[in-house]
Motif scaffolding. Structure first.
Motif, PDB file in Angstrom:
ATOM      1  N   ILE A   1      15.260  90.678 119.950  1.00  0.00           N
ATOM      2  CA  ILE A   1      14.425  89.577 120.428  1.00  0.00           C
ATOM      3  C   ILE A   1      14.440  89.476 121.951  1.00  0.00           C
ATOM      4  O   ILE A   1      13.443  89.110 122.574  1.00  0.00           O
ATOM      5  CB  ILE A   1      14.849  88.230 119.784  1.00  0.00           C
ATOM      6  N   TYR A   2      15.573  89.855 122.571  1.00  0.00           N
ATOM      7  CA  TYR A   2      15.637  89.847 124.034  1.00  0.00           C
ATOM      8  C   TYR A   2      14.712  90.927 124.609  1.00  0.00           C
ATOM      9  O   TYR A   2      14.026  90.717 125.609  1.00  0.00           O
ATOM     10  CB  TYR A   2      17.067  90.080 124.508  1.00  0.00           C
ATOM     11  N   GLY A   3      14.708  92.093 123.960  1.00  0.00           N
ATOM     12  CA  GLY A   3      13.837  93.168 124.416  1.00  0.00           C
ATOM     13  C   GLY A   3      12.365  92.829 124.250  1.00  0.00           C
ATOM     14  O   GLY A   3      11.553  93.102 125.139  1.00  0.00           O
ATOM     15  N   ILE A   4      12.015  92.240 123.118  1.00  0.00           N
ATOM     16  CA  ILE A   4      10.624  91.842 122.885  1.00  0.00           C
ATOM     17  C   ILE A   4      10.173  90.858 123.956  1.00  0.00           C
ATOM     18  O   ILE A   4       9.071  90.952 124.501  1.00  0.00           O
ATOM     19  CB  ILE A   4      10.466  91.218 121.485  1.00  0.00           C
ATOM     20  N   THR A   5      11.049  89.911 124.285  1.00  0.00           N
ATOM     21  CA  THR A   5      10.735  88.909 125.308  1.00  0.00           C
ATOM     22  C   THR A   5      10.513  89.560 126.662  1.00  0.00           C
ATOM     23  O   THR A   5       9.555  89.245 127.381  1.00  0.00           O
ATOM     24  CB  THR A   5      11.870  87.875 125.395  1.00  0.00           C
ATOM     25  N   ALA A   6      11.399  90.483 127.020  1.00  0.00           N
ATOM     26  CA  ALA A   6      11.304  91.137 128.323  1.00  0.00           C
ATOM     27  C   ALA A   6      10.017  91.947 128.448  1.00  0.00           C
ATOM     28  O   ALA A   6       9.300  91.857 129.457  1.00  0.00           O
ATOM     29  CB  ALA A   6      12.522  92.037 128.534  1.00  0.00           C
ATOM     30  N   LEU A   7       9.692  92.720 127.424  1.00  0.00           N
ATOM     31  CA  LEU A   7       8.508  93.568 127.490  1.00  0.00           C
ATOM     32  C   LEU A   7       7.212  92.775 127.399  1.00  0.00           C
ATOM     33  O   LEU A   7       6.207  93.147 128.009  1.00  0.00           O
ATOM     34  CB  LEU A   7       8.547  94.638 126.396  1.00  0.00           C
ATOM     35  N   LEU A   8       7.237  91.685 126.653  1.00  0.00           N
ATOM     36  CA  LEU A   8       6.042  90.844 126.548  1.00  0.00           C
ATOM     37  C   LEU A   8       5.625  90.308 127.910  1.00  0.00           C
ATOM     38  O   LEU A   8       4.431  90.199 128.210  1.00  0.00           O
ATOM     39  CB  LEU A   8       6.292  89.673 125.592  1.00  0.00           C
ATOM     40  N   GLN A   9       6.595  89.977 128.744  1.00  0.00           N
ATOM     41  CA  GLN A   9       6.264  89.394 130.040  1.00  0.00           C
ATOM     42  C   GLN A   9       5.314  90.285 130.815  1.00  0.00           C
ATOM     43  O   GLN A   9       4.330  89.807 131.396  1.00  0.00           O
ATOM     44  CB  GLN A   9       7.542  89.167 130.857  1.00  0.00           C
ATOM     45  N   CYS A  10       5.571  91.585 130.807  1.00  0.00           N
ATOM     46  CA  CYS A  10       4.707  92.518 131.533  1.00  0.00           C
ATOM     47  C   CYS A  10       3.293  92.494 130.970  1.00  0.00           C
ATOM     48  O   CYS A  10       2.313  92.332 131.697  1.00  0.00           O
ATOM     49  CB  CYS A  10       5.281  93.927 131.456  1.00  0.00           C
ATOM     50  N   SER A  11       3.187  92.658 129.671  1.00  0.00           N
ATOM     51  CA  SER A  11       1.882  92.710 129.023  1.00  0.00           C
ATOM     52  C   SER A  11       1.099  91.419 129.235  1.00  0.00           C
ATOM     53  O   SER A  11      -0.091  91.434 129.580  1.00  0.00           O
ATOM     54  CB  SER A  11       2.088  92.975 127.525  1.00  0.00           C
ATOM     55  N   TRP A  12       1.768  90.308 129.052  1.00  0.00           N
ATOM     56  CA  TRP A  12       1.116  88.998 129.171  1.00  0.00           C
ATOM     57  C   TRP A  12       0.718  88.721 130.618  1.00  0.00           C
ATOM     58  O   TRP A  12      -0.366  88.200 130.896  1.00  0.00           O
ATOM     59  CB  TRP A  12       2.066  87.920 128.648  1.00  0.00           C
ATOM     60  N   SER A  13       1.588  89.072 131.552  1.00  0.00           N
ATOM     61  CA  SER A  13       1.298  88.798 132.963  1.00  0.00           C
ATOM     62  C   SER A  13       0.072  89.580 133.435  1.00  0.00           C
ATOM     63  O   SER A  13      -0.753  89.061 134.198  1.00  0.00           O
ATOM     64  CB  SER A  13       2.504  89.130 133.846  1.00  0.00           C
ATOM     65  N   TYR A  14      -0.088  90.824 132.976  1.00  0.00           N
ATOM     66  CA  TYR A  14      -1.253  91.615 133.378  1.00  0.00           C
ATOM     67  C   TYR A  14      -2.544  90.947 132.893  1.00  0.00           C
ATOM     68  O   TYR A  14      -3.541  90.895 133.623  1.00  0.00           O
ATOM     69  CB  TYR A  14      -1.151  93.036 132.821  1.00  0.00           C
ATOM     70  N   ALA A  15      -2.527  90.453 131.659  1.00  0.00           N
ATOM     71  CA  ALA A  15      -3.715  89.782 131.130  1.00  0.00           C
ATOM     72  C   ALA A  15      -4.029  88.523 131.930  1.00  0.00           C
ATOM     73  O   ALA A  15      -5.191  88.247 132.259  1.00  0.00           O
ATOM     74  CB  ALA A  15      -3.499  89.443 129.653  1.00  0.00           C
ATOM     75  N   TYR A  16      -2.997  87.758 132.239  1.00  0.00           N
ATOM     76  CA  TYR A  16      -3.178  86.504 132.982  1.00  0.00           C
ATOM     77  C   TYR A  16      -3.695  86.792 134.392  1.00  0.00           C
ATOM     78  O   TYR A  16      -4.683  86.192 134.845  1.00  0.00           O
ATOM     79  CB  TYR A  16      -1.852  85.747 133.045  1.00  0.00           C
ATOM     80  N   ILE A  17      -3.042  87.695 135.092  1.00  0.00           N
ATOM     81  CA  ILE A  17      -3.402  87.990 136.481  1.00  0.00           C
ATOM     82  C   ILE A  17      -4.810  88.571 136.563  1.00  0.00           C
ATOM     83  O   ILE A  17      -5.618  88.178 137.412  1.00  0.00           O
ATOM     84  CB  ILE A  17      -2.373  88.961 137.102  1.00  0.00           C
ATOM     85  N   ALA A  18      -5.117  89.501 135.655  1.00  0.00           N
ATOM     86  CA  ALA A  18      -6.453  90.115 135.666  1.00  0.00           C
ATOM     87  C   ALA A  18      -7.540  89.065 135.447  1.00  0.00           C
ATOM     88  O   ALA A  18      -8.599  89.102 136.082  1.00  0.00           O
ATOM     89  CB  ALA A  18      -6.535  91.207 134.603  1.00  0.00           C
TER      90      ALA A  18
END
Length: 223
Positions: free
Chosen positions: A126-143
């Motif tokens: 669950i810690y890994g899922i959380t860490a990797l999600l941040q990257c994916s989610w941030s790209y969508a938000y920033i774009a």
């Protein structure tokens, strides 16, 4: 009661808004970004994606939750397909050679970020899922934010495709699945564990800021 994903979002949004103001991202949007800096970004992002896929694969092989395992395998496969069918051809369009791709070395900030995510995954899926999600989610938000801000200039930018990719329905849908799987995995966690996940997510957002800043400074030697 708020979902974990909602709490993560609240913690990360101020940092994502700062990233949306980043000089590199803005220059991509208005078309003024130096091509050599973009080449350097693409090479570093290739390294990042390669390790990112490796972390997904490791988590898939080490989870006991069938629903999570199914998601992780799908995420690894789709990210690998993106790297091979989209990222590599775009690098080739920039004149990046196979030799450069094969010999590129990770920038120190990027390597530290990737090592942190792998360490978190080893602590718990669950810690890994959380860490990797941040990257994916941030790209969508920033774009999305930057597309709205620069919509008049963006269409004539040579880097418009980057923004189109991360605002596409397919990419947004994949992020929604990721968010759902995290909320599924977190349904029985304690308040202390929830806070730890928020800290991980926020730290990854700070790492992401450092990643963008690699390319504002001296363009790294790709070899």
């Amino acid at each position: 009661m708020s979902k974990l994903s909602e709490k993560l979002y609240e913690r990360a949004v101020p940092l994502w808004n700062e990233e949306a103001e980043n000089e590199f991202v803005a220059a991509m949007a208005d078309g003024t970004l130096d091509k050599q800096k973009y080449r350097a970004y693409m090479l570093q992002d290739y390294c990042y994606l390669t390790d990112y896929i490796g972390i997904l694969k490791w988590m898939y092989e080490n989870t006991d939750d069938e629903k999570v395992a199914e998601f992780l395998k799908s995420a690894a496969d789709s990210t690998r397909n993106e790297k091979d069918s989209v990222h590599v051809p775009n690098m080739q369009k920039l004149g990046i050679t196979d030799e450069e791709i094969n010999n590129v070395k990770k920038a120190p900030d990027s390597e530290e970020y990737l090592n942190y995510m792998m360490d978190k995954a080893r602590e718990g899926i669950i810690y890994g899922i959380t860490a990797l999600l941040q990257c994916s989610w941030s790209y969508a938000y920033i774009a999305s934010i930057v597309t709205d801000r620069y919509k008049d200039k963006l269409e004539s930018s040579p880097y418009a495709e980057w923004f189109h990719a991360y605002t596409s329905e397919e990419y947004i849908g994949a992020n929604c699945l990721w968010i759902d799987i995290l909320d599924h995995a977190a349904k029985n966690i304690t308040p202390d564990e929830e806070e730890k996940l928020c800290v991980i997510f926020e730290k990854c957002a700070n790492y992401e800021k450092r990643f963008w800043n690699i390319f504002i400074r001296q363009v790294p030697n790709p070899l």
